[in-house]
Design an enzyme around this catalytic site. Structure first.
Site, short mmCIF file in Angstrom:
data_model
loop_
_atom_site.label_atom_id
_atom_site.label_comp_id
_atom_site.label_asym_id
_atom_site.label_seq_id
_atom_site.Cartn_x
_atom_site.Cartn_y
_atom_site.Cartn_z
N ASP A 146 32.74 42.54 32.43
CA ASP A 146 34.33 42.48 32.39
C ASP A 146 34.76 43.48 33.62
O ASP A 146 34.31 44.66 33.89
CB ASP A 146 34.80 42.84 31.09
CG ASP A 146 34.95 41.81 30.17
OD1 ASP A 146 34.34 40.87 30.42
OD2 ASP A 146 35.26 42.07 29.07
N MET A 147 35.62 43.00 34.28
CA MET A 147 36.42 43.77 35.21
C MET A 147 37.65 44.43 34.69
O MET A 147 38.28 43.70 34.20
CB MET A 147 36.57 43.29 36.58
CG MET A 147 37.08 44.09 37.55
SD MET A 147 35.89 45.47 37.94
CE MET A 147 34.66 44.38 39.17
N ARG A 199 32.17 35.80 37.79
CA ARG A 199 33.26 35.10 36.81
C ARG A 199 34.33 35.47 37.60
O ARG A 199 34.76 36.56 37.79
CB ARG A 199 33.24 35.81 35.61
CG ARG A 199 34.57 35.21 34.86
CD ARG A 199 34.88 36.21 33.64
NE ARG A 199 33.96 36.34 32.73
CZ ARG A 199 33.62 37.29 31.97
NH1 ARG A 199 34.62 38.39 31.99
NH2 ARG A 199 32.69 37.38 30.84
N LYS A 232 52.28 34.98 42.34
CA LYS A 232 51.30 34.14 41.58
C LYS A 232 50.86 33.16 42.37
O LYS A 232 49.42 33.06 42.47
CB LYS A 232 51.94 33.56 40.29
CG LYS A 232 51.00 32.79 39.60
CD LYS A 232 51.53 32.29 38.17
CE LYS A 232 50.75 31.19 37.55
NZ LYS A 232 49.78 30.80 37.76
N LYS A 253 41.83 35.47 37.46
CA LYS A 253 42.86 35.89 38.37
C LYS A 253 42.89 37.47 38.12
O LYS A 253 43.68 37.97 39.02
CB LYS A 253 44.19 35.27 37.69
CG LYS A 253 44.08 33.66 38.27
CD LYS A 253 45.57 32.95 37.84
CE LYS A 253 45.09 31.50 38.16
NZ LYS A 253 46.37 30.51 37.52
N GLY A 254 42.96 37.89 37.03
CA GLY A 254 43.06 39.65 36.73
C GLY A 254 44.19 39.83 35.75
O GLY A 254 45.25 39.21 35.88
N HIS A 304 42.79 28.89 32.91
CA HIS A 304 43.38 27.73 32.02
C HIS A 304 44.33 27.09 32.97
O HIS A 304 45.16 26.33 32.42
CB HIS A 304 44.18 28.40 30.97
CG HIS A 304 43.27 29.51 30.23
ND1 HIS A 304 43.32 30.78 30.31
CD2 HIS A 304 42.32 29.29 29.12
CE1 HIS A 304 42.35 31.44 29.67
NE2 HIS A 304 41.82 30.64 28.73
N ARG A 337 47.91 41.71 26.35
CA ARG A 337 47.63 41.07 27.68
C ARG A 337 47.76 39.38 27.88
O ARG A 337 48.18 38.81 28.66
CB ARG A 337 46.38 41.46 28.34
CG ARG A 337 46.27 42.91 28.76
CD ARG A 337 45.18 43.17 29.70
NE ARG A 337 43.91 43.12 29.02
CZ ARG A 337 43.16 44.23 28.46
NH1 ARG A 337 43.84 45.49 28.43
NH2 ARG A 337 41.97 44.18 27.89
#
Ligand SMILES: Cc1cc2nc3c(=O)[nH]c(=O)nc-3n(C[C@H](O)[C@H](O)[C@H](O)COP(=O)(O)OP(=O)(O)OC[C@H]3O[C@@H](n4cnc5c(N)ncnc54)[C@H](O)[C@@H]3O)c2cc1C
Length: 299
Positions: free
Chosen positions: A122-123, A172, A189, A175-176, A220, A281
């Protein structure tokens, strides 16, 4: 709010919050996640497991997480599931000692090699990007069973994509999910969405495919999904070069639409007791979620 200890203490004890988190996770135990994975696999959806938790401050805790994931890799094979695992570097001890984190990660990829499985990194927030890329590059030099999340909201990501592409990296694209200042991440955005599209197309290009890359498009966003599937079809990108990825319980209709169109889809199932920061989040990503919680709290 995701980093507020006072709120975390209270919210995680509130019955309503505990109930509403179940929309995004089938349960706190690995067994709950495995049952949900078996059910989604029957529909043709592959899985990514992640045990929630981050920023661990004790070596023993990082060891416990590593041991846990080693067991998960064994159990996934025993159950015959098509399920990768996804780990946060700060869960493996990055805040304590980068070498300890690297060693823990190597134990996981070695087990993944034995079990013919795959590990995703993961980031996390922007201060972790360089050490995380370093962990990835060093691990990729040993094995191809490793992938990394990169975040389209960061200004730097285009450069990172160019440096990862020749490695035949499994990436992967997300968006963050962290709060970042405007000099670090695109504040609008629309710019993030466009960067996601542009960099994903780059990673689906013939050049990236020739290098052996794999792209996970983790979003999504129905508009992006439609634009990306159009690009995939127009450029005859084979299904072996990509997967769409989503979170358990989010945009189920879009998930079904992708399945019906025979697009490869992998859904991340989170579990574990440290769900508060992760859940906050998820709320932040969609104002309607926050409104739903507030209405129920007022009731
Ligand atoms: C498999 C996977 C792995 C991820 N790994 C990382 C990671 O390593 N690092 C990282 O920073 N981020 C990660 N993320 C989170 C990501 O960065 C985004 O924060 C998150 O996916 C929301 O952005 P979006 O692209 O889905 O689209 P958005 O533009 O935020 O949303 C598009 C639409 O999706 C729906 N939607 C999105 N989020 C929600 C929600 N929470 N609840 C209900 N509906 C929602 C809504 O209908 C919304 O209109 C990951 C996401 C996924 C799917």
């Amino acid at each position: 709010m995701s980093t507020n200890a006072w709120l975390r203490e209270r919210a995680t004890r509130t019955a309503f919050v505990r109930r509403s988190v179940s929309a995004f996770m089938p349960g706190e135990r690995l067994e709950d996640a495995m049952t949900a994975a078996a059910a989604q696999e029957r529909q043709g959806i592959r899985t990514i497991f992640t045990k929630l938790g981050e920023n661990l401050t004790r070596v023993e805790d990082a060891e416990e997480v590593t041991q846990h994931y080693l067991e998960v890799l064994d159990k996934v094979q025993a159950a015959g599931l098509d399920a990768h695992i996804s780990v946060k570097p700060t869960q493996l001890g990055l805040d304590l000692d980068q070498e300890l984190c690297f060693r823990n990660l190597q134990r996981l990829v070695d087990r993944a090699e034995e079990r013919q499985n795959f590990i995703w990194i993961d980031m996390e927030g922007s201060p972790y990007v360089d050490p995380t890329l370093d962990l990835y590059r060093r691990t990729r030099a040993r094995t191809a069973r490793i992938g990394i999340a990169i975040q389209a909201y960061l200004h730097r990501t285009e450069k990172d994509v160019e440096s990862l592409l020749p490695l035949g990296a499994a990436i992967r694209m997300v968006k963050g999910a962290y709060l970042e200042p405007p000099d670090v991440a695109f504040p609008k955005k629309a710019d993030v969405d466009e960067n996601f599209y542009k960099l994903s197309c780059r990673l689906l290009s013939e050049e990236a495919r020739r290098a052996g890359g794999l792209l996970h498009m983790a979003t999504h966003d129905p508009v992006l999904v439609d634009r990306l599937t159009a690009f995939i079809d127009a450029n005859n990108v084979p299904a072996s070069a990509y997967e769409f990825a989503m979170l358990y319980g989010i945009q189920r209709t879009l998930q079904q639409r992708l399945l019906a169109a025979r697009r490869p889809l992998r859904v991340l199932i989170a579990y574990g007791e440290y769900w508060f920061a992760w859940y906050m989040r998820r709320l932040a990503e969609r104002p309607a979620n926050v409104w739903f919680v507030v209405k129920n709290l007022l009731r």
